[in-house]
Design a protein around this motif. Structure first.
Motif, mmCIF file in Angstrom:
data_model
loop_
_atom_site.group_PDB
_atom_site.id
_atom_site.type_symbol
_atom_site.label_atom_id
_atom_site.label_comp_id
_atom_site.label_asym_id
_atom_site.label_seq_id
_atom_site.Cartn_x
_atom_site.Cartn_y
_atom_site.Cartn_z
ATOM 1 N N ARG A 114 13.113 24.099 -19.193
ATOM 2 C CA ARG A 114 11.918 24.792 -19.695
ATOM 3 C C ARG A 114 11.997 24.965 -21.213
ATOM 4 O O ARG A 114 11.013 24.790 -21.918
ATOM 5 C CB ARG A 114 11.783 26.186 -19.044
ATOM 6 N N HIS A 154 5.513 18.599 -16.715
ATOM 7 C CA HIS A 154 5.621 19.845 -15.943
ATOM 8 C C HIS A 154 7.094 20.071 -15.646
ATOM 9 O O HIS A 154 7.820 19.124 -15.374
ATOM 10 C CB HIS A 154 4.859 19.728 -14.613
ATOM 11 N N ASP A 157 9.418 26.633 -13.134
ATOM 12 C CA ASP A 157 9.711 27.794 -13.983
ATOM 13 C C ASP A 157 10.659 28.807 -13.351
ATOM 14 O O ASP A 157 10.970 29.823 -13.965
ATOM 15 C CB ASP A 157 8.403 28.471 -14.415
HETATM 16 MG MG MG Z 1 4.039 26.230 -14.816
#
Ligand code: MG
Ligand code: GDP
Length: 191
Positions: A114, A154, A157
């Motif tokens: 991330r 993408h 998360d």
């Molecule tokens: Mg997301």
């Protein structure tokens, strides 16, 4: 804490020939690619991926509303309805052309990936991140153009979303555990 995360190289990443560049960033960090495939997202799969989750739809709707209001444009539409429209745009975008689904494994891989991906809007993503280095799209440009933000990638998360999303894109037998030659060093322990 060896984890797995799901990465999708969205149609803009594939069309802009950034697949190798992005995969190589994960590889050189020391993470291990254990699942990799190019495919067209089926409508059902795209719908599972961008789940019909009221809380998320509302938060995306609120964000859009605020960005309009900051520009002095009043929006009367319910945030939930705006969120639903963005979800449908996201699904259409994911189905636009082939994507590459990737499962990446390693210690702390979910949060590190991330960080490597950067902020949702490439316009404010830091240089050095994937979105910051290779894209400039913004909420304003996306909303004005009637499409979701094109931000290349993408990445799951959280542990819960990683688990959910990996199952959507990969069957168990499509994930391939193996040994990297540098693992003895990367996970070295001193007795
Ligand atoms: Mg997301
Ligand atoms: P991410 O985890 O950083 O990818 O962001 P989210 O999970 O919140 O949103 C999923 C995707 O929806 C993002 O990657 C964007 O492509 C798109 N998106 C999110 N929020 C908005 C928004 O407010 N407006 C538009 N047009 N697209 C959005």
């Amino acid at each position: 804490m060896i984890e797995r995360t799901l990465v999708l190289l969205k149609p803009d990443a594939v069309q802009r020939a950034l697949v190798g560049e992005v995969l190589s960033r994960f590889e050189r960090t020391g993470f291990k690619i254990i699942g990799l495939k190019m495919c067209y997202a089926a409508k059902e799969t795209a719908g599972q991926h961008y789940a019909d989750d009221e809380q998320w739809l509302r938060s995306v709707g609120e964000k859009t509303k605020k960005s309009y209001e900051a520009k002095g444009v009043q929006v009367s539409e319910d945030p939930l309805e705006i969120g639903k429209r963005i979800r449908s745009q996201l699904m259409d975008f994911l189905m636009l052309s082939p994507i590459v689904a990737v499962c990446v494994e390693g210690h702390g891989v979910i949060s590190k990936v991330r960080t490597m991906v950067g902020a949702t809007a490439p316009s404010s993503a830091m240089p050095g991140t994937i979105r910051g280095d290779f894209a400039f799209d913004s909420y304003g440009l996306a909303d004005k153009s009637g499409r979701p933000i094109q931000n290349l990638i993408h990445a799951s998360d959280s542990r819960e979303s990683a688990e959910r999303e990996i199952k959507i894109w990969f069957k168990d037998e499509e994930l391939h555990p193996y040994q990297r030659v540098d693992e003895a060093l990367l996970y070295r322990k001193v007795e």
